[in-house]
Design a protein around this motif. Structure first.
Motif, PDB file in Angstrom:
ATOM      1  N   VAL A   1       0.860  -1.185   0.000  1.00  0.00           N
ATOM      2  CA  VAL A   1       0.000   0.000   0.000  1.00  0.00           C
ATOM      3  C   VAL A   1       0.897   1.237   0.000  1.00  0.00           C
ATOM      4  O   VAL A   1       1.884   1.305   0.742  1.00  0.00           O
ATOM      5  CB  VAL A   1      -0.931  -0.002   1.227  1.00  0.00           C
ATOM      6  CG1 VAL A   1      -1.782   1.266   1.250  1.00  0.00           C
ATOM      7  CG2 VAL A   1      -1.826  -1.231   1.211  1.00  0.00           C
ATOM      8  N   LEU A   2       0.542   2.233  -0.822  1.00  0.00           N
ATOM      9  CA  LEU A   2       1.366   3.430  -0.967  1.00  0.00           C
ATOM     10  C   LEU A   2       0.729   4.681  -0.375  1.00  0.00           C
ATOM     11  O   LEU A   2       1.434   5.614   0.009  1.00  0.00           O
ATOM     12  CB  LEU A   2       1.672   3.679  -2.449  1.00  0.00           C
ATOM     13  CG  LEU A   2       2.388   2.543  -3.188  1.00  0.00           C
ATOM     14  CD1 LEU A   2       2.578   2.912  -4.648  1.00  0.00           C
ATOM     15  CD2 LEU A   2       3.727   2.234  -2.538  1.00  0.00           C
ATOM     16  N   ASP A   3      -0.607   4.739  -0.309  1.00  0.00           N
ATOM     17  CA  ASP A   3      -1.261   5.944   0.193  1.00  0.00           C
ATOM     18  C   ASP A   3      -2.627   5.585   0.756  1.00  0.00           C
ATOM     19  O   ASP A   3      -3.280   4.639   0.268  1.00  0.00           O
ATOM     20  CB  ASP A   3      -1.414   6.971  -0.930  1.00  0.00           C
ATOM     21  CG  ASP A   3      -1.711   8.377  -0.408  1.00  0.00           C
ATOM     22  OD1 ASP A   3      -1.441   8.641   0.779  1.00  0.00           O
ATOM     23  OD2 ASP A   3      -2.210   9.214  -1.187  1.00  0.00           O
ATOM     24  N   VAL A   4      -3.051   6.324   1.773  1.00  0.00           N
ATOM     25  CA  VAL A   4      -4.375   6.131   2.376  1.00  0.00           C
ATOM     26  C   VAL A   4      -5.001   7.493   2.650  1.00  0.00           C
ATOM     27  O   VAL A   4      -4.290   8.478   2.869  1.00  0.00           O
ATOM     28  CB  VAL A   4      -4.308   5.315   3.696  1.00  0.00           C
ATOM     29  CG1 VAL A   4      -3.977   3.868   3.430  1.00  0.00           C
ATOM     30  CG2 VAL A   4      -3.307   5.928   4.675  1.00  0.00           C
ATOM     31  N   ASP A   5      -6.339   7.550   2.638  1.00  0.00           N
ATOM     32  CA  ASP A   5      -7.036   8.802   2.920  1.00  0.00           C
ATOM     33  C   ASP A   5      -8.434   8.483   3.436  1.00  0.00           C
ATOM     34  O   ASP A   5      -9.157   7.680   2.833  1.00  0.00           O
ATOM     35  CB  ASP A   5      -7.121   9.661   1.653  1.00  0.00           C
ATOM     36  CG  ASP A   5      -7.557  11.086   1.946  1.00  0.00           C
ATOM     37  OD1 ASP A   5      -7.274  11.583   3.052  1.00  0.00           O
ATOM     38  OD2 ASP A   5      -8.189  11.710   1.071  1.00  0.00           O
ATOM     39  N   TRP A   6      -8.817   9.113   4.561  1.00  0.00           N
ATOM     40  CA  TRP A   6     -10.159   8.948   5.107  1.00  0.00           C
ATOM     41  C   TRP A   6     -11.143   9.835   4.367  1.00  0.00           C
ATOM     42  O   TRP A   6     -10.824  10.977   4.022  1.00  0.00           O
ATOM     43  CB  TRP A   6     -10.187   9.307   6.598  1.00  0.00           C
ATOM     44  CG  TRP A   6      -9.488   8.337   7.488  1.00  0.00           C
ATOM     45  CD1 TRP A   6      -8.267   8.498   8.074  1.00  0.00           C
ATOM     46  CD2 TRP A   6      -9.957   7.047   7.898  1.00  0.00           C
ATOM     47  NE1 TRP A   6      -7.945   7.397   8.824  1.00  0.00           N
ATOM     48  CE2 TRP A   6      -8.965   6.484   8.743  1.00  0.00           C
ATOM     49  CE3 TRP A   6     -11.117   6.316   7.645  1.00  0.00           C
ATOM     50  CZ2 TRP A   6      -9.103   5.227   9.321  1.00  0.00           C
ATOM     51  CZ3 TRP A   6     -11.254   5.058   8.228  1.00  0.00           C
ATOM     52  CH2 TRP A   6     -10.257   4.526   9.044  1.00  0.00           C
ATOM     53  N   CYS A   7     -12.340   9.337   4.166  1.00  0.00           N
ATOM     54  CA  CYS A   7     -13.390  10.119   3.530  1.00  0.00           C
ATOM     55  C   CYS A   7     -13.805  11.265   4.461  1.00  0.00           C
ATOM     56  O   CYS A   7     -14.077  11.025   5.638  1.00  0.00           O
ATOM     57  CB  CYS A   7     -14.591   9.226   3.213  1.00  0.00           C
ATOM     58  SG  CYS A   7     -15.989  10.105   2.497  1.00  0.00           S
ATOM     59  N   PRO A   8     -13.876  12.499   3.957  1.00  0.00           N
ATOM     60  CA  PRO A   8     -14.251  13.619   4.838  1.00  0.00           C
ATOM     61  C   PRO A   8     -15.724  13.630   5.208  1.00  0.00           C
ATOM     62  O   PRO A   8     -16.129  14.362   6.103  1.00  0.00           O
ATOM     63  CB  PRO A   8     -13.889  14.850   3.997  1.00  0.00           C
ATOM     64  CG  PRO A   8     -13.988  14.380   2.586  1.00  0.00           C
ATOM     65  CD  PRO A   8     -13.547  12.940   2.607  1.00  0.00           C
ATOM     66  N   HIS A   9     -16.546  12.787   4.545  1.00  0.00           N
ATOM     67  CA  HIS A   9     -17.990  12.805   4.768  1.00  0.00           C
ATOM     68  C   HIS A   9     -18.510  11.540   5.435  1.00  0.00           C
ATOM     69  O   HIS A   9     -19.706  11.397   5.649  1.00  0.00           O
ATOM     70  CB  HIS A   9     -18.716  13.020   3.430  1.00  0.00           C
ATOM     71  CG  HIS A   9     -18.200  14.213   2.686  1.00  0.00           C
ATOM     72  ND1 HIS A   9     -17.746  14.141   1.397  1.00  0.00           N
ATOM     73  CD2 HIS A   9     -18.027  15.494   3.080  1.00  0.00           C
ATOM     74  CE1 HIS A   9     -17.337  15.339   1.007  1.00  0.00           C
ATOM     75  NE2 HIS A   9     -17.491  16.176   2.015  1.00  0.00           N
ATOM     76  N   ASN A  10     -17.619  10.609   5.739  1.00  0.00           N
ATOM     77  CA  ASN A  10     -17.993   9.388   6.445  1.00  0.00           C
ATOM     78  C   ASN A  10     -16.733   8.865   7.129  1.00  0.00           C
ATOM     79  O   ASN A  10     -15.828   8.364   6.466  1.00  0.00           O
ATOM     80  CB  ASN A  10     -18.561   8.348   5.473  1.00  0.00           C
ATOM     81  CG  ASN A  10     -19.133   7.135   6.190  1.00  0.00           C
ATOM     82  OD1 ASN A  10     -18.682   6.760   7.265  1.00  0.00           O
ATOM     83  ND2 ASN A  10     -20.130   6.509   5.589  1.00  0.00           N
ATOM     84  N   ASP A  11     -16.676   9.001   8.443  1.00  0.00           N
ATOM     85  CA  ASP A  11     -15.452   8.680   9.178  1.00  0.00           C
ATOM     86  C   ASP A  11     -15.111   7.200   9.188  1.00  0.00           C
ATOM     87  O   ASP A  11     -14.040   6.825   9.678  1.00  0.00           O
ATOM     88  CB  ASP A  11     -15.563   9.186  10.624  1.00  0.00           C
ATOM     89  CG  ASP A  11     -15.468  10.697  10.714  1.00  0.00           C
ATOM     90  OD1 ASP A  11     -14.914  11.308   9.783  1.00  0.00           O
ATOM     91  OD2 ASP A  11     -15.954  11.273  11.710  1.00  0.00           O
ATOM     92  N   ASN A  12     -15.986   6.354   8.678  1.00  0.00           N
ATOM     93  CA  ASN A  12     -15.713   4.914   8.647  1.00  0.00           C
ATOM     94  C   ASN A  12     -15.248   4.428   7.281  1.00  0.00           C
ATOM     95  O   ASN A  12     -15.072   3.223   7.074  1.00  0.00           O
ATOM     96  CB  ASN A  12     -16.960   4.125   9.065  1.00  0.00           C
ATOM     97  CG  ASN A  12     -17.316   4.339  10.521  1.00  0.00           C
ATOM     98  OD1 ASN A  12     -17.930   5.333  10.880  1.00  0.00           O
ATOM     99  ND2 ASN A  12     -16.916   3.412  11.380  1.00  0.00           N
ATOM    100  N   ILE A  13     -15.080   5.347   6.340  1.00  0.00           N
ATOM    101  CA  ILE A  13     -14.708   4.970   4.979  1.00  0.00           C
ATOM    102  C   ILE A  13     -13.272   5.377   4.704  1.00  0.00           C
ATOM    103  O   ILE A  13     -12.882   6.535   4.876  1.00  0.00           O
ATOM    104  CB  ILE A  13     -15.648   5.625   3.948  1.00  0.00           C
ATOM    105  CG1 ILE A  13     -17.077   5.148   4.167  1.00  0.00           C
ATOM    106  CG2 ILE A  13     -15.197   5.308   2.530  1.00  0.00           C
ATOM    107  CD1 ILE A  13     -17.269   3.655   3.990  1.00  0.00           C
ATOM    108  N   LEU A  14     -12.469   4.407   4.270  1.00  0.00           N
ATOM    109  CA  LEU A  14     -11.041   4.607   4.018  1.00  0.00           C
ATOM    110  C   LEU A  14     -10.716   4.213   2.586  1.00  0.00           C
ATOM    111  O   LEU A  14     -11.174   3.172   2.104  1.00  0.00           O
ATOM    112  CB  LEU A  14     -10.220   3.759   4.991  1.00  0.00           C
ATOM    113  CG  LEU A  14      -8.693   3.804   4.848  1.00  0.00           C
ATOM    114  CD1 LEU A  14      -8.152   5.169   5.274  1.00  0.00           C
ATOM    115  CD2 LEU A  14      -8.054   2.691   5.682  1.00  0.00           C
ATOM    116  N   ALA A  15      -9.921   5.030   1.891  1.00  0.00           N
ATOM    117  CA  ALA A  15      -9.454   4.702   0.540  1.00  0.00           C
ATOM    118  C   ALA A  15      -7.963   4.397   0.593  1.00  0.00           C
ATOM    119  O   ALA A  15      -7.220   4.973   1.396  1.00  0.00           O
ATOM    120  CB  ALA A  15      -9.726   5.856  -0.414  1.00  0.00           C
ATOM    121  N   SER A  16      -7.519   3.499  -0.281  1.00  0.00           N
ATOM    122  CA  SER A  16      -6.103   3.134  -0.324  1.00  0.00           C
ATOM    123  C   SER A  16      -5.669   2.933  -1.771  1.00  0.00           C
ATOM    124  O   SER A  16      -6.453   2.528  -2.625  1.00  0.00           O
ATOM    125  CB  SER A  16      -5.851   1.842   0.474  1.00  0.00           C
ATOM    126  OG  SER A  16      -6.607   0.768  -0.058  1.00  0.00           O
ATOM    127  N   GLY A  17      -4.403   3.230  -2.036  1.00  0.00           N
ATOM    128  CA  GLY A  17      -3.808   2.988  -3.343  1.00  0.00           C
ATOM    129  C   GLY A  17      -2.600   2.087  -3.180  1.00  0.00           C
ATOM    130  O   GLY A  17      -1.916   2.131  -2.152  1.00  0.00           O
TER     131      GLY A  17
END
Length: 510
Positions: free
Chosen positions: A85-101
């Motif tokens: 995994v190279l990058d992660v970011d939390w969704c600003p509109h749902n604190d339980n949603i995480l994106a990863s690349g």
């Protein structure tokens, strides 16, 4: 007359950084050793997500903020990528949603439960496949629900509708590796830094580069860029002699002629600007200018000769930029104002151990009762240490000047509205009574907009549609599974009885 030094007035002059107590850190974490210049950490008011070492692919440790102390080595990880995994970011509109690349050329979106999961999370809500090389950047749209931007080593930027898993925009206007991407405040534009040493301002819906800087920093090391709330662009990079630099740019401001005599300007048919004016030495001169080019910084500072890439974090509410160099043991912070020299040094937080990465808490996750204006999460080799930035105040009352209304968790727009060309400023919330994170709501994949946390409207039987049909089909499948389970249990009991009878017969007791 005796000259007196004039000290610039600022309420942030005495901001100081302080690590939290040892028992409030996260210990025994194997932070990723991948050589990629991302922050490796993302935080929000509920969780801290850290990219960690793992065999067999990439892994993320997503911990509730309250799970401080030593982390159990068997704590369930987020494991779904087949590469690091190279990058992660939390969704600003749902604190339980995480994106990863990841290096596996995909981006994934995950639902992180409020409770500790019983087993590793291996099934993402959606997998976004569109890049031909590793995905090194993931960043959510600041004001629109379910829009995620990804950038890969294929030099392509894709903007996704996560609710459907479909790409909305694909941009192939960068000739080299993209170092970072930063949205502006309302998400109408974003800026990028690139290996070709250019800083670009891009309108994603038109697919156009609206402003471009040829060489923001002349060094060959990676640059970073941030869109500020007033439309200016803040960059970090290296000079030709490898000195680390900071710069502030205004895409809409140029100074064609430096003389004090009058200037004249006309638009050409090609859209350029032809000017006449005077040099600083009062020589008359002519100029031809591209209004989409911003060549000269309005402020440029040289820092030191360290080779660590500077990771900038920006607080729009206080106009403070925090600079964290990879491999550094310090955090410098600067206030940006409308007064020359525009970028004002405030102070430095120093420690003994270097940082592997850094996370930055959104304003709604801070403790307003302690005048905390920022909190950073410093990654060591084996732990994550929160560092709080505080303005010293004697009063226990809420400090209105430190905490203006800030961006809340509600989106201003839906995907369709943004695609149609609408822009929405962040929906603001007050921190006067503190912020309480919203409870997790289970997301149903059968809905078209799978990240919509709002409950679906009630439907009557007469208004059944495809979603209802899918739900009925799912219920039938669950009934069949229960029936099969009962049959298997029944047959298992029968087999056990037959085995007992056979055993008695063999032993001669039957």
């Amino acid at each position: 007359m005796m000259s007196r030094r004039v000290v610039r007035q600022s309420k942030f002059r005495h901001v100081f950084g302080q690590p939290l107590k040892a028992d409030q850190s996260y210990e025994d974490i194997r932070v990723s050793k991948v050589t990629w210049d991302s922050s490796f950490c993302a935080v929000n008011p509920k969780f801290v997500a850290i990219i960690v070492e793992s065999s067999g692919g990439g892994a993320i440790l997503a911990l509730p903020l309250c799970k401080t102390g030593r982390v159990d080595k068997n704590y369930p990880l987020v494991i779904g990528h087949s590469g690091p995994v190279l990058d992660v970011d939390w969704c600003p509109h749902n604190d339980n949603i995480l994106a990863s690349g990841s290096e596996d050329c995909t981006a994934m979106v995950w639902q992180i439960p409020d409770h500790t999961p019983l087993r590793p999370i291996s099934e993402p809500i959606v997998t976004l496949e569109g890049h031909s090389k590793r995905v090194g950047i993931v960043t959510w749209h600041p004001t629109t629900r379910n829009i995620l931007l990804t950038a890969g080593s294929d030099n392509v930027i894709i903007i996704w509708n996560v609710g459907t898993g479909e790409p909305l925009v694909s941009l192939d206007n960068h000739p080299d590796l993209i170092y970072n991407v930063s949205w502006n405040r309302n998400g109408s534009l974003f800026c990028t830094t690139c290996k070709d040493k250019k800083v670009r301002v891009v309108d994603p819906r038109k697919g156009e580069i609206v402003a471009e800087n040829e060489k923001a920093h002349e060094g060959s090391r990676p640059m970073r860029g941030l869109f500020l709330s007033d439309g200016k662009v803040f960059t970090t990079g290296f000079s030709r002699t490898s000195e680390r630099q900071l710069a502030l740019w205004d895409p809409e401001k140029q100074t064609p002629h430096e003389g004090i005599r009058p200037m004249r300007a006309i638009f050409t048919r090609e859209g350029h600007i032809f000017t006449t004016g005077f040099t600083r030495m009062s020589q008359r001169e002519l100029g031809l200018w591209d209004p989409t080019n911003f060549d000269e910084p309005i402020s440029l500072l040289e820092m030191d000769t360290s080779n660590g890439v500077l990771l900038p974090f920006y607080d729009a509410d206080t106009s403070i930029v925090y600079l964290c160099g990879k491999g550094d043991s310090s955090i410098r912070y600067f206030e940006i104002t409308d007064e020359p020299p525009y970028v004002h040094y405030l102070s430095t937080y120093s420690s003994k151990e270097p940082q592997r990465g850094m996370g930055f808490m959104p304003k709604r996750g801070l403790d307003v009762s302690k005048c905390e204006i920022a909190r950073l999460y410093k990654l060591h080799e084996r732990k994550c240490e929160p560092i709080t930035m505080t303005v010293p105040r004697k009063s226990d009352l809420f400090q209105d000047d430190l905490y203006p209304d800030t961006a809340g968790p509600e989106p201003a727009l839906e995907v369709e509205e943004w695609v149609e060309g609408r822009d929405g400023e962040p929906v603001l919330v007050s921190l006067r009574d503190g912020y309480v994170p919203l409870k997790n709501r289970e997301l149903k994949v059968v809905k078209k907009n799978i990240l919509d946390s709002r409950p679906p409207p009630r439907r009557s039987m007469s208004s059944c549609d495809g979603s209802f049909t899918q739900q009925v089909t799912l219920e039938k499948l669950l009934d069949e599974i229960q029936s099969l389970k009962a049959t298997v249990q029944s047959q298992g009991k029968r087999i056990s009885d037959l085995e007992n009878k056979l055993s008695k017969f063999t032993n001669g007791t039957a």
